[in-house]
Design a protein around this motif. Structure first.
Motif, mmCIF file in Angstrom:
data_model
loop_
_atom_site.group_PDB
_atom_site.id
_atom_site.type_symbol
_atom_site.label_atom_id
_atom_site.label_comp_id
_atom_site.label_asym_id
_atom_site.label_seq_id
_atom_site.Cartn_x
_atom_site.Cartn_y
_atom_site.Cartn_z
ATOM 1 N N VAL A 1 30.151 50.864 47.831
ATOM 2 C CA VAL A 1 29.798 50.241 46.796
ATOM 3 C C VAL A 1 28.999 48.950 46.916
ATOM 4 C CG1 VAL A 1 30.463 49.247 44.763
ATOM 5 C CG2 VAL A 1 31.389 51.491 45.453
ATOM 6 N N HIS A 2 27.752 48.730 46.858
ATOM 7 C CA HIS A 2 27.160 47.637 47.045
ATOM 8 C C HIS A 2 27.545 46.448 45.970
ATOM 9 C CE1 HIS A 2 23.237 45.122 45.728
ATOM 10 N NE2 HIS A 2 23.753 44.702 47.241
ATOM 11 N N ASN A 3 27.688 45.223 46.391
ATOM 12 C CA ASN A 3 28.120 44.164 45.568
ATOM 13 C C ASN A 3 29.428 44.424 44.749
ATOM 14 O OD1 ASN A 3 26.267 42.425 46.790
ATOM 15 N ND2 ASN A 3 24.789 42.724 44.773
ATOM 16 N N ALA A 4 30.458 45.030 45.334
ATOM 17 C CA ALA A 4 31.752 45.426 44.663
ATOM 18 C C ALA A 4 32.394 44.116 43.994
ATOM 19 C CB ALA A 4 32.553 46.313 45.675
ATOM 20 N N TYR A 5 32.130 43.227 44.551
ATOM 21 C CA TYR A 5 32.900 42.206 44.127
ATOM 22 C C TYR A 5 32.377 41.473 42.729
ATOM 23 C CZ TYR A 5 28.631 39.148 45.409
ATOM 24 O OH TYR A 5 27.550 38.797 45.383
ATOM 25 N N THR A 6 31.190 41.905 42.349
ATOM 26 C CA THR A 6 30.543 41.442 40.823
ATOM 27 C C THR A 6 31.490 41.897 39.701
ATOM 28 O OG1 THR A 6 28.967 43.161 40.953
ATOM 29 C CG2 THR A 6 28.546 41.202 42.100
ATOM 30 N N GLN A 7 31.545 41.113 38.694
ATOM 31 C CA GLN A 7 32.000 41.697 37.429
ATOM 32 C C GLN A 7 31.108 42.838 36.576
ATOM 33 O OE1 GLN A 7 33.317 38.492 35.074
ATOM 34 N NE2 GLN A 7 34.084 37.280 36.739
ATOM 35 N N GLN A 8 29.978 42.902 36.989
ATOM 36 C CA GLN A 8 28.996 43.697 36.676
ATOM 37 C C GLN A 8 29.456 45.175 37.242
ATOM 38 O OE1 GLN A 8 27.741 40.821 37.911
ATOM 39 N NE2 GLN A 8 27.469 40.163 35.856
ATOM 40 N N ALA A 9 29.926 45.408 38.738
ATOM 41 C CA ALA A 9 30.354 46.558 39.310
ATOM 42 C C ALA A 9 31.493 47.086 38.544
ATOM 43 C CB ALA A 9 30.602 46.169 40.691
ATOM 44 N N ALA A 10 32.607 45.976 38.346
ATOM 45 C CA ALA A 10 33.765 46.321 37.746
ATOM 46 C C ALA A 10 34.517 45.205 37.308
ATOM 47 C CB ALA A 10 34.793 47.202 38.671
ATOM 48 N N PRO A 11 35.302 45.274 35.934
ATOM 49 C CA PRO A 11 36.090 44.001 35.483
ATOM 50 C C PRO A 11 36.879 43.422 36.414
ATOM 51 C CG PRO A 11 36.127 46.031 34.066
ATOM 52 C CD PRO A 11 35.462 46.418 35.304
ATOM 53 N N TYR A 12 37.336 44.369 37.593
ATOM 54 C CA TYR A 12 38.417 43.614 38.582
ATOM 55 C C TYR A 12 37.970 44.222 39.882
ATOM 56 C CZ TYR A 12 41.010 40.992 35.064
ATOM 57 O OH TYR A 12 41.287 40.394 33.952
ATOM 58 N N LEU A 13 38.312 43.926 41.040
ATOM 59 C CA LEU A 13 38.159 44.508 42.397
ATOM 60 C C LEU A 13 39.015 45.682 42.521
ATOM 61 C CD1 LEU A 13 36.776 44.264 45.034
ATOM 62 C CD2 LEU A 13 38.510 42.748 46.130
ATOM 63 N N VAL A 14 40.266 45.724 41.916
ATOM 64 C CA VAL A 14 40.883 46.779 42.091
ATOM 65 C C VAL A 14 40.511 47.977 41.335
ATOM 66 C CG1 VAL A 14 42.375 46.140 40.164
ATOM 67 C CG2 VAL A 14 43.573 47.384 41.837
ATOM 68 N N ASP A 15 39.591 47.607 40.394
ATOM 69 C CA ASP A 15 39.090 49.015 39.814
ATOM 70 C C ASP A 15 37.851 49.764 40.552
ATOM 71 O OD1 ASP A 15 40.214 48.334 37.378
ATOM 72 O OD2 ASP A 15 38.822 46.969 36.748
ATOM 73 N N VAL A 16 37.361 48.944 41.462
ATOM 74 C CA VAL A 16 36.431 49.473 42.449
ATOM 75 C C VAL A 16 37.233 50.456 43.559
ATOM 76 C CG1 VAL A 16 34.791 49.006 44.334
ATOM 77 C CG2 VAL A 16 34.779 48.058 42.352
ATOM 78 N N LEU A 17 38.349 49.624 44.017
ATOM 79 C CA LEU A 17 39.305 49.998 45.177
ATOM 80 C C LEU A 17 40.066 51.430 44.788
ATOM 81 C CD1 LEU A 17 40.828 46.562 46.395
ATOM 82 C CD2 LEU A 17 39.225 48.189 47.373
ATOM 83 N N ASP A 18 40.234 51.626 43.358
ATOM 84 C CA ASP A 18 40.890 52.609 42.950
ATOM 85 C C ASP A 18 40.161 53.637 43.115
ATOM 86 O OD1 ASP A 18 43.575 51.653 42.732
ATOM 87 O OD2 ASP A 18 43.444 51.187 40.290
ATOM 88 N N LYS A 19 38.699 53.538 43.110
ATOM 89 C CA LYS A 19 37.933 54.735 43.035
ATOM 90 C C LYS A 19 37.775 55.403 44.516
ATOM 91 C CE LYS A 19 34.918 52.563 39.614
ATOM 92 N NZ LYS A 19 35.039 53.519 38.479
ATOM 93 N N PRO B 1 25.659 30.227 45.375
ATOM 94 C CA PRO B 1 26.806 29.588 45.778
ATOM 95 C C PRO B 1 28.016 29.261 44.843
ATOM 96 C CG PRO B 1 25.018 28.289 46.423
ATOM 97 C CD PRO B 1 24.574 29.664 45.652
ATOM 98 N N GLY B 2 29.216 29.272 44.940
ATOM 99 C CA GLY B 2 30.329 29.249 44.065
ATOM 100 C C GLY B 2 31.226 30.415 44.073
ATOM 101 N N ASN B 3 32.103 30.454 43.174
ATOM 102 C CA ASN B 3 33.141 31.531 42.978
ATOM 103 C C ASN B 3 32.684 32.286 41.989
ATOM 104 O OD1 ASN B 3 34.816 31.475 45.722
ATOM 105 N ND2 ASN B 3 35.892 29.521 44.634
ATOM 106 N N ALA B 4 32.049 33.238 41.913
ATOM 107 C CA ALA B 4 31.701 34.180 40.636
ATOM 108 C C ALA B 4 31.877 35.471 41.048
ATOM 109 C CB ALA B 4 30.314 34.038 40.034
ATOM 110 N N ASN B 5 33.110 36.255 40.738
ATOM 111 C CA ASN B 5 33.458 37.463 41.054
ATOM 112 C C ASN B 5 34.649 38.103 40.304
ATOM 113 O OD1 ASN B 5 36.373 36.557 42.636
ATOM 114 N ND2 ASN B 5 34.715 35.092 43.516
ATOM 115 N N ASN B 6 35.067 39.498 40.616
ATOM 116 C CA ASN B 6 36.011 39.796 39.901
ATOM 117 C C ASN B 6 37.440 39.998 40.613
ATOM 118 O OD1 ASN B 6 35.538 41.891 42.138
ATOM 119 N ND2 ASN B 6 34.645 43.359 40.797
#
Length: 338
Positions: free
Chosen positions: A42-60, A85-90
């Motif tokens: 999953v490209h850019n799995a850390y973004t909130q556009q990919a999923a609300p939370y990173l665990v949502d991606v990992l669960d797939k 730059p900066g922390n902007a992620n799920n």
């Protein structure tokens, strides 16, 4: 240091007996892929556009998740996670699994690694996951944010015991390349519950005219130094060369004494698909093929049919892909493996 590396360049293949494999060459490892299979990243799995939370991606159950890191940018004194730059992620602020979907987001790299660790502890028998870390602006070793500090962060927050690192691959071989050509990569089944970490050049660093010591070069030198000092087990990652090449890309700065320490490659799936023959570099290496949707005929980058996406994975598996990456998020695609 660079003069020393240059001086060793001509001697190393002779002394170690580890001349690099020619493109398409085969050795003890069978043709195909390094781990005998291909998974979906999953490209850019850390973004909130990919999923609300990173665990949502990992669960797939993806075969790879990608994280972008800014290292001490403008003296932030941190490894930050974001496209800019900066922390902007799920990634959630969490100390328990239950908090992975309730904690405040936009955490630093340590926080993201703790998220992955909490998910891993809940799912210890998960399929192997490649953690691809793109260092947007590279390491800052002089500022105290170099490869060794990154390794310590991984060991502390993800856990060294859950990582398959260079020391595990090399075994009794003299270099990583020798191990890879001997078929030392474990099968996907043998890597159950493990993470394989790749570090590579980021977009900002690649365009920075004042930085000629790229992430992968710096990490390759870290591996050489650790091998020489007997501390290779402290290295958590593999440097990945970013950019597909029909011929062996371990040339120039990435050749010579460093070359046998590059066993991971990343690049455009369209480029890999256009190369004649099968199994990139003989199928001995960990290969990430990105933007898989763009391979002709192109399919949707986010919501293709399951049949189309799975067919694309099979196509690129035949070209030697360990990971086929896109912005796909359907669990039937993300969790698919060949």
């Amino acid at each position: 240091m660079k003069r020393l590396i240059a001086a060793v360049t001509l001697l190393l293949p002779v002394l170690s007996g580890t001349a690099l494999a020619a493109p398409g060459a085969t050795g003890p490892a069978s043709a195909g892929t390094a781990t005998g299979g291909t998974a979906v990243g999953v490209h850019n799995a850390y973004t909130q556009q990919a999923a609300p939370y990173l665990v949502d991606v990992l669960d797939k159950k993806p075969g790879m998740v990608e994280i972008d890191v800014w290292t001490n940018f403008f003296f932030s004194r941190d490894f930050q996670v974001g496209h800019d730059p900066g922390n902007a992620n799920n990634c959630a602020r969490a100390t328990t699994y239950e908090e992975l979907r309730t904690g405040s987001r936009n955490q630093n790299l340590a926080g993201c690694l703790r998220n992955i660790r909490l998910w891993h502890d809940r799912n210890p028998n998960h399929p192997p996951v490649v953690l691809k870390v793109e260092f947007k602006n590279g390491f800052d070793d002089r500022g105290g944010y170099g490869p060794d500090e990154f390794d310590r962060l991984v060991a502390e927050h993800l856990g060294a015991g859950s990582v398959f690192g260079p020391a595990h691959l090399i075994g009794t071989h003299p270099t990583l390349d020798a191990a890879a050509r001997a078929g030392a990569w474990p099968s996907r089944a043998a890597l159950t519950g493990k993470f394989v970490i790749l570090v590579e050049v980021g977009t900002f660093e690649a365009q920075n005219p004042f930085d000629n010591y790229d992430t992968d070069l710096e990490y390759a030198d870290r591996l050489i130094s650790a091998r020489d000092s007997g501390t290779l087990s402290s290295a958590m990652a593999f440097p990945a060369i970013n950019g597909a090449s029909q011929s062996d890309p371990r040339v120039g700065d990435r050749g010579g004494a460093r070359a046998p320490w590059f066993v991971a490659f990343d690049g455009s799936a369209s480029a890999y698909a256009s190369y004649p023959g099968d199994s990139y570099l003989g199928g001995h290496y960990l290969v990430v093929m990105t933007d898989a949707h763009s391979v002709a005929p192109a399919i949707d980058a986010r919501t293709p049919s399951v049949a189309d996406a799975q067919a694309r994975v099979r196509l690129l598996s035949g070209k030697g892909a360990t990971i086929v990456s896109s912005d796909w998020l359907d669990p039937a695609i993300v969790g698919y493996s060949v």
